[in-house]
Design a protein around this motif. Structure first.
Motif, PDB file in Angstrom:
ATOM      1  N   ARG A  16     -25.808  10.626 -11.676  1.00  0.00           N
ATOM      2  CA  ARG A  16     -26.325  11.750 -12.461  1.00  0.00           C
ATOM      3  C   ARG A  16     -25.376  12.219 -13.559  1.00  0.00           C
ATOM      4  O   ARG A  16     -25.588  13.277 -14.135  1.00  0.00           O
ATOM      5  CB  ARG A  16     -26.709  12.898 -11.521  1.00  0.00           C
ATOM      6  N   HIS A  17     -24.310  11.470 -13.810  1.00  0.00           N
ATOM      7  CA  HIS A  17     -23.382  11.842 -14.873  1.00  0.00           C
ATOM      8  C   HIS A  17     -23.192  10.705 -15.873  1.00  0.00           C
ATOM      9  O   HIS A  17     -22.938   9.572 -15.484  1.00  0.00           O
ATOM     10  CB  HIS A  17     -22.004  12.202 -14.304  1.00  0.00           C
ATOM     11  N   LEU A  18     -23.300  11.045 -17.152  1.00  0.00           N
ATOM     12  CA  LEU A  18     -22.940  10.139 -18.234  1.00  0.00           C
ATOM     13  C   LEU A  18     -21.690  10.725 -18.892  1.00  0.00           C
ATOM     14  O   LEU A  18     -21.385  11.902 -18.705  1.00  0.00           O
ATOM     15  CB  LEU A  18     -24.077  10.077 -19.261  1.00  0.00           C
ATOM     16  N   PHE A  71     -20.023  15.404 -24.773  1.00  0.00           N
ATOM     17  CA  PHE A  71     -19.111  14.408 -24.193  1.00  0.00           C
ATOM     18  C   PHE A  71     -18.308  15.007 -23.054  1.00  0.00           C
ATOM     19  O   PHE A  71     -17.728  16.080 -23.205  1.00  0.00           O
ATOM     20  CB  PHE A  71     -18.157  13.902 -25.285  1.00  0.00           C
ATOM     21  N   ARG A  72     -18.295  14.328 -21.929  1.00  0.00           N
ATOM     22  CA  ARG A  72     -17.463  14.780 -20.814  1.00  0.00           C
ATOM     23  C   ARG A  72     -16.846  13.581 -20.122  1.00  0.00           C
ATOM     24  O   ARG A  72     -17.566  12.659 -19.737  1.00  0.00           O
ATOM     25  CB  ARG A  72     -18.291  15.601 -19.819  1.00  0.00           C
ATOM     26  N   SER A  73     -15.541  13.621 -19.967  1.00  0.00           N
ATOM     27  CA  SER A  73     -14.894  12.482 -19.302  1.00  0.00           C
ATOM     28  C   SER A  73     -14.955  12.729 -17.804  1.00  0.00           C
ATOM     29  O   SER A  73     -13.996  13.149 -17.182  1.00  0.00           O
ATOM     30  CB  SER A  73     -13.476  12.292 -19.830  1.00  0.00           C
ATOM     31  N   GLU A  74     -16.138  12.496 -17.259  1.00  0.00           N
ATOM     32  CA  GLU A  74     -16.375  12.677 -15.821  1.00  0.00           C
ATOM     33  C   GLU A  74     -15.446  11.745 -15.058  1.00  0.00           C
ATOM     34  O   GLU A  74     -15.281  10.589 -15.430  1.00  0.00           O
ATOM     35  CB  GLU A  74     -17.833  12.374 -15.473  1.00  0.00           C
ATOM     36  N   LYS A  75     -14.864  12.254 -13.974  1.00  0.00           N
ATOM     37  CA  LYS A  75     -13.844  11.469 -13.281  1.00  0.00           C
ATOM     38  C   LYS A  75     -14.398  10.660 -12.105  1.00  0.00           C
ATOM     39  O   LYS A  75     -13.648  10.001 -11.399  1.00  0.00           O
ATOM     40  CB  LYS A  75     -12.708  12.378 -12.790  1.00  0.00           C
TER      41      LYS A  75
HETATM   42 MG    MG Z   1     -19.989  18.847 -14.424  1.00  0.00          MG
END
Ligand code: MG
Ligand code: ATP
Length: 437
Positions: free
Chosen positions: A215-217, A206-210
């Motif tokens: 290419r990001h979930l 899990f990553r709370s991409e900003k």
């Molecule tokens: Mg990254």
């Protein structure tokens, strides 16, 4: 007894009686005849329903039945070059199990609408094909590591620590305190290599991409490995071998899906024959300057545009090693003997970039074994060193060189299948703006 559709699309079935069941994929009728294309998980076949060949009530049901109606069909298989797959079933029985309402998915709808309808869109031939390839891929990951004597170790998902930096942590209310969803299994895998030697997993991450990117979930699957005694150069070799193994399996099991998704399988197969290069970060900047006229300041992390540009000059994945230490996570050690003459300290780390778009599919490194340096790096990142005391114990009790990497399952699938958006590499994508269905 029912036959699977793939089974009856075979010369041996011509002229025989078959019973199939599935969902209506397409249908059209003209007076006394209905052409319904039936779908199951193995394929599609045309069912031809003629009045008089079956009870009148069943014929009327066939006329009424809309797309996605579930049905059991009996009939004779007949070769017909005009039918998809080359065969049709002449129905002698058409037993509707459940009539479908008018289906909300029709042609020419936007990608976002289809994502809104994902619980239904997973039935599409495109999504079905992608999910089959994904299943081959994750099965291959298990087979690859097990055949090499690795043990599967699954990490906790709730964690008190950051691993890849605080910026992308999801906080979770845990009784009366805050903890996080895991960003990486790494710290736990490092504990496990002192017990199991060589470990791997495929686990949710899990990553709370900003930012919104293709290419990001926020929830994705990372297939990781960690091994005692191995340097980062050793695990780069493992990563290259693993990805080749995955591609080989997909080529072996999924020709039909690759064709449906218009993937160039000859090109994929060609990559298996080649050596995949390893270059340094400093060399990558040189390539950008000399071949693409892009002047990137040494010390800056590579952005998507740069990764894409670098990979225009390669036709296989490439491992980029020795990024500047200053922009790397706290656990990546300094490389004392860099391959070229970089202007600043570099780390024993690598990213694997893929051709045709420059997607980063793998990230990995050696892990620092020097406890004082680890503490200094944690402090420099404003981390509470107390939270890492258990991790630092790993350096206090028989530390040895060890390395590992994480392979993004959706990223790798996105690259292999040439998917424009990573959201199509997972059945129910989670992003900054989407958590349903
Ligand atoms: Mg990254
Ligand atoms: P990026 O620079 O693309 O954000 P990263 O450097 O943050 O990647 P790592 O921490 O090295 O990535 O994670 C290992 C692998 O996990 C990446 O190489 C990538 O394949 C995958 N990955 C990382 N973040 C995501 C994400 N948000 N969604 C999907 N896959 C991801």
């Amino acid at each position: 007894m029912f036959n699977e559709i793939s089974e009856i699309l075979d010369a041996g079935f011509d002229g025989k009686e078959a019973a199939i069941r599935g969902w209506i994929h397409r249908t059209r009728s003209s007076g006394k005849i209905v052409f319904a294309v039936l779908r199951d998980h193995t394929g599609v076949v045309q069912v031809t329903v003629k009045a008089g060949n079956l009870p009148d009530a069943e014929f009327e049901d066939a006329v009424k039945a809309l797309v996605e109606t579930s049905v059991e069909v009996r009939g004779t298989v007949k070769k017909d070059d005009r039918a998809p797959g080359g065969y049709e079933v002449l129905a002698s029985g058409f037993n509707v199990k459940s009539f479908a309402q008018p289906y909300p998915i029709t042609k020419d709808q936007s990608e976002e609408w289809l994502r809104e309808q994902r619980h239904l869109w997973v039935r599409s031939r495109k999504m079905t094909a992608i999910m089959k390839v994904r299943s081959t891929m994750t099965g291959a990951i298990h087979d690859f590591f097990r055949s090499k004597g690795y043990h599967e170790f699954t990490p906790p998902i709730f964690t008190p620590n950051a691993c890849e930096g605080g910026a992308t942590l999801f906080e979770v209310k845990y009784y009366d305190r805050e903890i996080y969803l895991t960003q990486s299994w790494q710290l736990y895998a490092e504990a496990m290599v002192f017990a199991l030697g060589k470990v791997y997993d495929n686990a949710p991450t899990f990553r709370s991409e900003k930012s919104k990117t293709s290419r990001h979930l926020t929830e994705f699957w990372m297939a990781e490995m960690e091994a005692a005694w191995l340097t980062y150069h050793d695990v780069i070799a493992v990563a290259k071998e693993e990805i080749k193994f995955i591609i080989e399996r997909i080529l072996e099991y999924n020709q039909a899906e690759l064709e449906l998704l218009e993937v160039d399988s000859v090109k994929l197969a060609g990559m298996l024959e080649k050596d995949w290069p390893t270059i340094t970060y400093t060399k990558a900047l040189q390539i950008l300057k000399e071949k693409s006229g892009m002047d990137i300041e040494w010390g800056k992390d590579l952005r998507t545009v740069e990764e894409e540009e670098i990979m225009k000059h390669f036709d296989t994945p490439v491992a980029v090693v020795q990024y500047p230490k200053a922009i790397m996570a706290f656990y990546k050690p300094v490389e004392e003997n860099p391959d070229d003459d970089p202007p600043g300290p570099v780390a024993k780390c690598f990213d694997m970039l893929a051709p045709d778009g420059g997607l980063e599919i793998v990230g990995g490194s050696e892990r620092d074994t020097d406890i004082e340096r680890l503490i200094a790096s944690l402090e420099a990142e404003d981390e509470d060193v107390k939270n890492y005391d258990w991790y630092l114990d790993l350096r206090r009790y028989g530390s040895v060189v060890h390395s590992g990497y994480g392979l993004g399952v959706e990223r790798t699938l996105q690259w292999i299948l040439g998917l424009e958006n990573i959201k199509d590499a997972i059945a129910f994508p989670r992003t900054m703006t989407r958590v349903s269905p």
